[in-house]
Design a protein around this motif. Sequence first.
Motif, PDB file in Angstrom:
ATOM      1  N   SER A 142       1.115  -1.429  -0.112  1.00 51.37           N
ATOM      2  CA  SER A 142      -0.240   0.155   0.296  1.00 51.37           C
ATOM      3  C   SER A 142       0.657   1.320  -0.240  1.00 51.37           C
ATOM      4  O   SER A 142       1.913   1.340   0.353  1.00 51.37           O
ATOM      5  CB  SER A 142      -1.168   0.113   0.774  1.00 51.37           C
ATOM      6  OG  SER A 142      -1.667  -0.918   1.714  1.00 51.37           O
ATOM      7  N   MET A 143      -0.009   2.630  -0.647  1.00 51.11           N
ATOM      8  CA  MET A 143       1.139   3.656  -0.932  1.00 51.11           C
ATOM      9  C   MET A 143      -0.540   4.526  -0.405  1.00 51.11           C
ATOM     10  O   MET A 143      -0.902   4.128  -1.165  1.00 51.11           O
ATOM     11  CB  MET A 143       1.664   3.569  -1.779  1.00 51.11           C
ATOM     12  CG  MET A 143       1.697   3.851  -2.439  1.00 51.11           C
ATOM     13  SD  MET A 143       3.037   3.080  -4.063  1.00 51.11           S
ATOM     14  CE  MET A 143       2.549   1.258  -4.059  1.00 51.11           C
ATOM     15  N   VAL A 144       0.537   6.246  -0.057  1.00 50.78           N
ATOM     16  CA  VAL A 144      -0.903   7.018  -0.092  1.00 50.78           C
ATOM     17  C   VAL A 144       0.416   8.476  -1.029  1.00 50.78           C
ATOM     18  O   VAL A 144       1.563   8.596  -0.752  1.00 50.78           O
ATOM     19  CB  VAL A 144      -1.299   7.145   1.316  1.00 50.78           C
ATOM     20  CG1 VAL A 144      -1.791   9.158   1.681  1.00 50.78           C
ATOM     21  CG2 VAL A 144      -1.753   6.711   1.654  1.00 50.78           C
ATOM     22  N   VAL A 145      -0.414   8.664  -1.849  1.00 48.41           N
ATOM     23  CA  VAL A 145       0.212   9.679  -2.578  1.00 48.41           C
ATOM     24  C   VAL A 145      -0.261  10.979  -2.831  1.00 48.41           C
ATOM     25  O   VAL A 145      -1.092  10.886  -2.687  1.00 48.41           O
ATOM     26  CB  VAL A 145       0.897   9.081  -4.066  1.00 48.41           C
ATOM     27  CG1 VAL A 145       1.968   7.927  -4.221  1.00 48.41           C
ATOM     28  CG2 VAL A 145      -0.256   8.960  -4.780  1.00 48.41           C
ATOM     29  N   ASP A 146       0.715  11.744  -3.823  1.00 53.73           N
ATOM     30  CA  ASP A 146       0.098  13.557  -4.013  1.00 53.73           C
ATOM     31  C   ASP A 146      -0.594  13.187  -5.099  1.00 53.73           C
ATOM     32  O   ASP A 146      -2.047  13.587  -5.794  1.00 53.73           O
ATOM     33  CB  ASP A 146       0.871  14.482  -3.550  1.00 53.73           C
ATOM     34  CG  ASP A 146       1.664  14.075  -2.499  1.00 53.73           C
ATOM     35  OD1 ASP A 146       0.193  14.832  -1.471  1.00 53.73           O
ATOM     36  OD2 ASP A 146       2.877  14.255  -2.233  1.00 53.73           O
ATOM     37  N   PHE A 147      -0.087  12.478  -6.290  1.00 52.24           N
ATOM     38  CA  PHE A 147      -0.233  13.109  -7.651  1.00 52.24           C
ATOM     39  C   PHE A 147       0.206  11.171  -8.202  1.00 52.24           C
ATOM     40  O   PHE A 147       0.394  10.584  -8.257  1.00 52.24           O
ATOM     41  CB  PHE A 147       0.746  13.870  -8.262  1.00 52.24           C
ATOM     42  CG  PHE A 147       0.294  14.622  -8.241  1.00 52.24           C
ATOM     43  CD1 PHE A 147      -0.503  15.687  -8.370  1.00 52.24           C
ATOM     44  CD2 PHE A 147       1.048  15.819  -6.707  1.00 52.24           C
ATOM     45  CE1 PHE A 147      -0.643  16.636  -8.379  1.00 52.24           C
ATOM     46  CE2 PHE A 147       1.097  16.976  -7.048  1.00 52.24           C
ATOM     47  CZ  PHE A 147      -0.651  17.656  -7.108  1.00 52.24           C
ATOM     48  N   VAL A 148      -1.220  10.754  -9.019  1.00 54.48           N
ATOM     49  CA  VAL A 148      -1.115   9.310  -9.750  1.00 54.48           C
ATOM     50  C   VAL A 148      -0.926  10.048 -11.365  1.00 54.48           C
ATOM     51  O   VAL A 148      -1.878  11.024 -11.610  1.00 54.48           O
ATOM     52  CB  VAL A 148      -2.683   8.737  -9.436  1.00 54.48           C
ATOM     53  CG1 VAL A 148      -1.999   7.632 -10.686  1.00 54.48           C
ATOM     54  CG2 VAL A 148      -2.400   8.022  -8.389  1.00 54.48           C
ATOM     55  N   VAL A 149      -0.099   9.673 -11.927  1.00 55.78           N
ATOM     56  CA  VAL A 149       0.191   9.780 -13.536  1.00 55.78           C
ATOM     57  C   VAL A 149       0.029   7.879 -13.947  1.00 55.78           C
ATOM     58  O   VAL A 149       0.399   7.138 -14.052  1.00 55.78           O
ATOM     59  CB  VAL A 149       1.460  10.566 -13.863  1.00 55.78           C
ATOM     60  CG1 VAL A 149       1.041  10.482 -15.838  1.00 55.78           C
ATOM     61  CG2 VAL A 149       1.552  11.694 -13.333  1.00 55.78           C
ATOM     62  N   SER A 150      -1.540   8.187 -14.767  1.00 59.89           N
ATOM     63  CA  SER A 150      -1.793   6.557 -15.570  1.00 59.89           C
ATOM     64  C   SER A 150      -1.316   7.033 -17.085  1.00 59.89           C
ATOM     65  O   SER A 150      -1.303   8.004 -17.692  1.00 59.89           O
ATOM     66  CB  SER A 150      -3.248   6.866 -15.732  1.00 59.89           C
ATOM     67  OG  SER A 150      -3.787   5.387 -15.806  1.00 59.89           O
ATOM     68  N   ALA A 151       0.214   5.896 -16.952  1.00 56.32           N
ATOM     69  CA  ALA A 151       0.732   5.663 -18.541  1.00 56.32           C
ATOM     70  C   ALA A 151       0.360   4.504 -19.045  1.00 56.32           C
ATOM     71  O   ALA A 151       1.415   4.278 -19.104  1.00 56.32           O
ATOM     72  CB  ALA A 151       1.659   6.080 -17.568  1.00 56.32           C
TER      73      ALA A 151
END
Length: 501
Positions: free
Chosen positions: A127-136
């Motif tokens: 698991s992780m928590v992030v500020d941004f996700v970029v779907s590539a």
Amino acid sequence: MQNNSVKNPSVAVIGAGMTGILMAIKLREAGITDITILEKADKVGGTWRENTYPGVACDVPAHMYTYSFQGNPEWKHRFAHGSEIQAYMEQVSCEHGVTDQVRFNESLEECHYRDGKWYLSTSKGNSMVVDFVVSATGILHHPAYPDIKGMDSYRGDMFHTARWNHDVSLKGKRVGIIGTGSTATQVISEISKTAGHLTVFQRTPQWVCSVPDKVYSEADKAKLRGNQRLMTRLSERYAFAFRNIFTAAVTGNKLAHAFVNWTTRRNLRKSVRDPELRAKLTPDYKVGCKRLIFSSTFYEAMQSENVHLETNAIERITEGGVVTKDGTEHQLDVLILATGFNPFNFMRPMNLTGRDGLAIDDAWAEKVQAYRSVCIPGFPNFFLMLGPNTPIGNYSVIAMSEVQSQYVLKLIDHWRNERVQTVEATEDAKVRFNSYLKAGMGKTVWVGGCQSWYLDPDGDPAMWPYSWEQWVKELEEPDLDDFLRTSPAEIIPITPAEKAA
Ligand code: NAP
């Protein structure tokens, strides 16, 4: 270069194909260090890792299908072969330190937004928590399998071109191939040389433009080595020609269309000698309506003695082969499905929910749309590479995605400079943008009365209907008025307990 005066966000990049590698490089260049790259497979490369069928090559000239910041003097052919492109992707990724950061064999399964953060969990249970996700995750990576009666009963070898079975030799065998798209034409050119007999099941003929391949000599390559300026100039020359001929032809320039129409018809007339075969290979729709085929070998292959073009529709598949509507049973040892992809899945089947638990399947239930191809209302701080309406036709998607990556970085910059905590395209902005797209579609050839993967279920092309220059302009600077924004103060910081959950 690290800039300590701005905040350093955590960013998850999903996929290490051409756009994932690009995004990771650009984030690092911007000084963003907290990057997680998840890749479902064991190698970078995406499309070029997955498509290994005989004849796989890029129909955009190699020096144009190249990152602008890293020319490749070693291209062996004008139209690079798949393995060359894969090697280039691996090299760029390695040289820029991306490969070391990729978490291979780990796909993103859950991706949920809550209070300014994205909560991710992966196939490995991390698991992780992030500020941004970029779907590539790319456009064409879910193979489309035809729904033909009796498919399960077939006893020979059968596989999709994107899942090529290299254990099966075609030498001397009776081979059938369903489809005549960009992939099939490359496959046919190659396997017609070894198959004992090849039956091509064509539902719709294609327009084919003959652009000769070129083998780059050692002298050609030596001239380019260490000379990025020369490589850039070469790339720009190809891009100029493609923009002003092929892009212009499909997006409403009558003169360019007339030229492409003339050259493809001439190619058919000059290349195919038998009038009956020529008639079968002649499309009844406008040139460019389906993706134009670039090939100087396909027509030759179709005239080989061991190749048969079958234009009767397929009725069913049996244990031994394919039965066409005229009642003929085509006995086959191997059946190849060159039947394309499902282009509207994008990152799915990932379980993705945005603000207020909005599921991506619900957001896209009526129509798969985005704002400027990058942002989806309801999904703050979430960006798409090669999202809906990215492709222009026969143009380099690398160039298109470089423009997108700059746009994403500018949005992230607003966060880094504490101007915003979240950015989310408004529904109104998405509707306006899509009306603008629709207004441009009428003059394109994609609405010229053919069926293709370009069209969504409503018959609307998921393409960019304007010029390249307009694409660059649209994505030059994010207009913050088109975004719902929260400021840093409005977000309640997550507690360590929440983060652990
Ligand atoms: P495609 O263009 O979607 O072609 C699929 C083919 O399968 C069509 O000929 C289609 O016939 C046929 N087909 C599908 N279902 C069928 C059925 N049930 N019965 C009979 N025929 C059936 O797929 P693709 O060739 O894989 O190409 C997809 C895209 O991938 C290209 O447009 C391009 O963007 C990309 N691509 C690029 C390159 C490159 O060099 N850059 C190379 C390969 C692919 P209809 O035409 O009648 O639907």
